[in-house]
Design an enzyme around this catalytic site. Structure first.
Site, PDB file in Angstrom:
ATOM      1  N   PRO A 112     -41.016  22.177   8.593  1.00 44.84           N
ATOM      2  CA  PRO A 112     -42.095  20.992   8.960  1.00 44.84           C
ATOM      3  C   PRO A 112     -41.314  20.566   9.810  1.00 44.84           C
ATOM      4  O   PRO A 112     -40.452  20.841  10.413  1.00 44.84           O
ATOM      5  CB  PRO A 112     -41.303  20.696   7.401  1.00 44.84           C
ATOM      6  CG  PRO A 112     -40.380  21.212   6.654  1.00 44.84           C
ATOM      7  CD  PRO A 112     -40.636  22.414   7.354  1.00 44.84           C
ATOM      8  N   GLY A 114     -41.505  17.611  11.986  1.00 45.51           N
ATOM      9  CA  GLY A 114     -40.008  16.053  12.149  1.00 45.51           C
ATOM     10  C   GLY A 114     -39.548  15.695  10.715  1.00 45.51           C
ATOM     11  O   GLY A 114     -39.673  14.237  10.085  1.00 45.51           O
ATOM     12  N   GLY A 116     -36.707  17.063  10.133  1.00 41.05           N
ATOM     13  CA  GLY A 116     -34.798  16.860   9.510  1.00 41.05           C
ATOM     14  C   GLY A 116     -34.144  18.251   9.807  1.00 41.05           C
ATOM     15  O   GLY A 116     -33.445  18.632   9.862  1.00 41.05           O
ATOM     16  N   LEU A 117     -35.180  19.138  10.015  1.00 43.21           N
ATOM     17  CA  LEU A 117     -35.133  20.333  10.002  1.00 43.21           C
ATOM     18  C   LEU A 117     -34.579  21.251  11.198  1.00 43.21           C
ATOM     19  O   LEU A 117     -35.016  22.475  11.612  1.00 43.21           O
ATOM     20  CB  LEU A 117     -35.575  21.319   8.805  1.00 43.21           C
ATOM     21  CG  LEU A 117     -35.905  21.060   7.531  1.00 43.21           C
ATOM     22  CD1 LEU A 117     -36.565  22.363   6.923  1.00 43.21           C
ATOM     23  CD2 LEU A 117     -34.884  21.078   7.265  1.00 43.21           C
ATOM     24  N   GLY A 118     -35.226  20.509  11.974  1.00 44.81           N
ATOM     25  CA  GLY A 118     -34.628  21.236  13.708  1.00 44.81           C
ATOM     26  C   GLY A 118     -36.258  22.006  14.105  1.00 44.81           C
ATOM     27  O   GLY A 118     -36.309  22.843  14.697  1.00 44.81           O
ATOM     28  N   ASP A 164     -29.199  20.835  17.296  1.00 44.93           N
ATOM     29  CA  ASP A 164     -29.748  21.780  17.001  1.00 44.93           C
ATOM     30  C   ASP A 164     -30.067  22.543  18.073  1.00 44.93           C
ATOM     31  O   ASP A 164     -30.443  23.864  16.974  1.00 44.93           O
ATOM     32  CB  ASP A 164     -31.001  20.325  17.153  1.00 44.93           C
ATOM     33  CG  ASP A 164     -31.173  19.697  16.253  1.00 44.93           C
ATOM     34  OD1 ASP A 164     -29.959  19.431  15.275  1.00 44.93           O
ATOM     35  OD2 ASP A 164     -32.352  18.513  15.892  1.00 44.93           O
TER      36      ASP A 164
END
Ligand SMILES: Nc1ncnc2c1ncn2[C@@H]1O[C@H](COP(=O)(O)OP(=O)(O)O)[C@@H](O)[C@H]1O
Ligand SMILES: C[C@@](O)(CCOP(=O)(O)O)CC(=O)O
Ligand SMILES: [Mg+2]
Length: 329
Positions: A112, A114, A116-118, A164
């Site tokens: 997904p 934006g 927070g999973l880079g 990241d």
């Protein structure tokens, strides 16, 4: 035609503080972005991104300044989307000494945006890897990581750490402190992600922490305390002490909350996970909205998150020990 993929990541510890030189420990997860590139006869870029809106869109252009206006999406969305792709292509052209290389590019991603999973790092890493291979100059993962960092740094106007991009390029668990990036040993962790369906603005959130840190000594101390949690967390990771890891994640979340980067839905999901018996839970990435990460070997946290108001999706995300990889050539 060349396709490369690269994983997204969660932060076990240390987001935000890593921007100020504290260490951080992100872990790659089994969710990937795949980028396919095919060199064109001319120097144009034609980008097809399926996941940027519900319908996806295609944009053809020859440079950042003359984006084709004949598509039905806002200019700001195009700019936001094309920033990372453009920067990745610039890095690949530079690496291959081919300033006029043009490409057809297709992006597909399970990560997904934006949240927070880079996703930005995964797209940038996979894009640089695919484009340099397509141009006949394959790079080592560490060099892909370095170039992807330069690309993110440019797009995010100087507000990016190497965490990241390095994690996405090499996979597994990594430790990043300033320019010092290394892979570290980690056991298979029982990672559960909760996603509120939203997104945070990374640049704005980083700027907010920067301001607090400059205004209040105790905010600077909070950032430094996150660094202490990370160092303690590294020892727990080496000892494979999952209970202690959870306790430290809870502590890290509290300090991120104090720095103003959590949100009601993130806090709700964190508490739902803790109440369900998770070892610990925290927001991951820039915050403001998006994802939390919890550690739980039972099904309880996923079940609880499924019934938590504000949680749109929950999934188990195994540690991905592989970083960027060639899918097809
Ligand atoms: N599937 C995708 N296709 C094209 N661009 C993407 C894709 N996924 C992410 N991006 C780029 O990454 C940006 C989101 O990155 P960022 O705000 O750093 O959040 P995060 O890295 O936590 O997902 C998007 O606005 C877009 O520019
Ligand atoms: C807030 C920060 O530490 C992490 C941002 O992660 P993400 O883009 O939200 O996945 C910024 C950075 O390290 O570049
Ligand atoms: Mg990002």
């Amino acid at each position: 035609m060349t396709t490369s993929s690269a994983p997204g990541k969660i932060y076990l510890f240390g987001e935000h503080a890593v921007v100020y030189g504290e260490p951080a420990v992100p872990c790659a997860i089994e969710r990937r972005a795949r980028v396919t590139v095919e060199q064109r006869e001319d120097s144009h870029l034609r980008v097809h991104a399926d996941d940027l809106s519900l319908d996806g869109f295609t944009v053809e252009y020859s440079g950042a300044t003359d984006t084709a206006p004949d598509i039905d999406v806002s200019e700001s969305l195009i700019q936001a989307a094309m920033g990372y792709v453009d920067a990745a292509v610039r890095q690949a052209r530079d690496a291959a000494d081919a300033p006029d290389a043009g490409f057809d590019i297709t992006i597909e991603s399970d990560i997904p945006l934006g949240a927070g999973l880079g996703s930005s790092a995964a797209v940038t890493v996979a894009g640089i890897d695919a484009a340099t291979r397509e141009l006949g100059v394959p790079l080592e993962p560490a060099e892909v990581a370095d170039r992807a960092f330069q690309a993110e740094y440019e797009v995010q106007e100087g507000q990016a750490s190497r965490a990241d991009t390095f994690c996405s390029a090499v996979g597994g668990a990594v430790r990043v402190e300033g320019e010092d990036c290394r892979a570290i040993d980690a056991p298979d962790l029982p990672i559960v992600v909760g996603f509120d369906g939203g997104a945070g603005d990374t640049g704005e959130l980083v700027a907010g922490v920067r301001e607090l840190r400059e205004t209040y000594g105790f905010a600077a101390d909070t950032v430094a305390a996150i660094g202490d949690i990370v160092r303690e967390g590294e020892r727990s990771l080496a000892d494979e002490d999952v209970e202690r890891l959870g306790e430290l994640m809870d502590f890290n979340h509290g300090l991120l909350e104090a720095l103003g980067v959590s949100s009601r839905s993130l806090d709700n999901m964190v508490w739902a996970a803790r109440d369900a018996g998770a070892y610990g839970a925290k927001l991951t990435g820039a915050g403001g909205g998006g994802c939390i990460v919890a550690l739980d070997d039972s099904e309880e946290t996923e079940t609880a998150l499924r019934f938590t108001p504000g949680c749109e999706e929950t999934f188990r995300a195994g540690l991905d020990r592989e970083g960027v990889r060639l899918e097809e050539q």
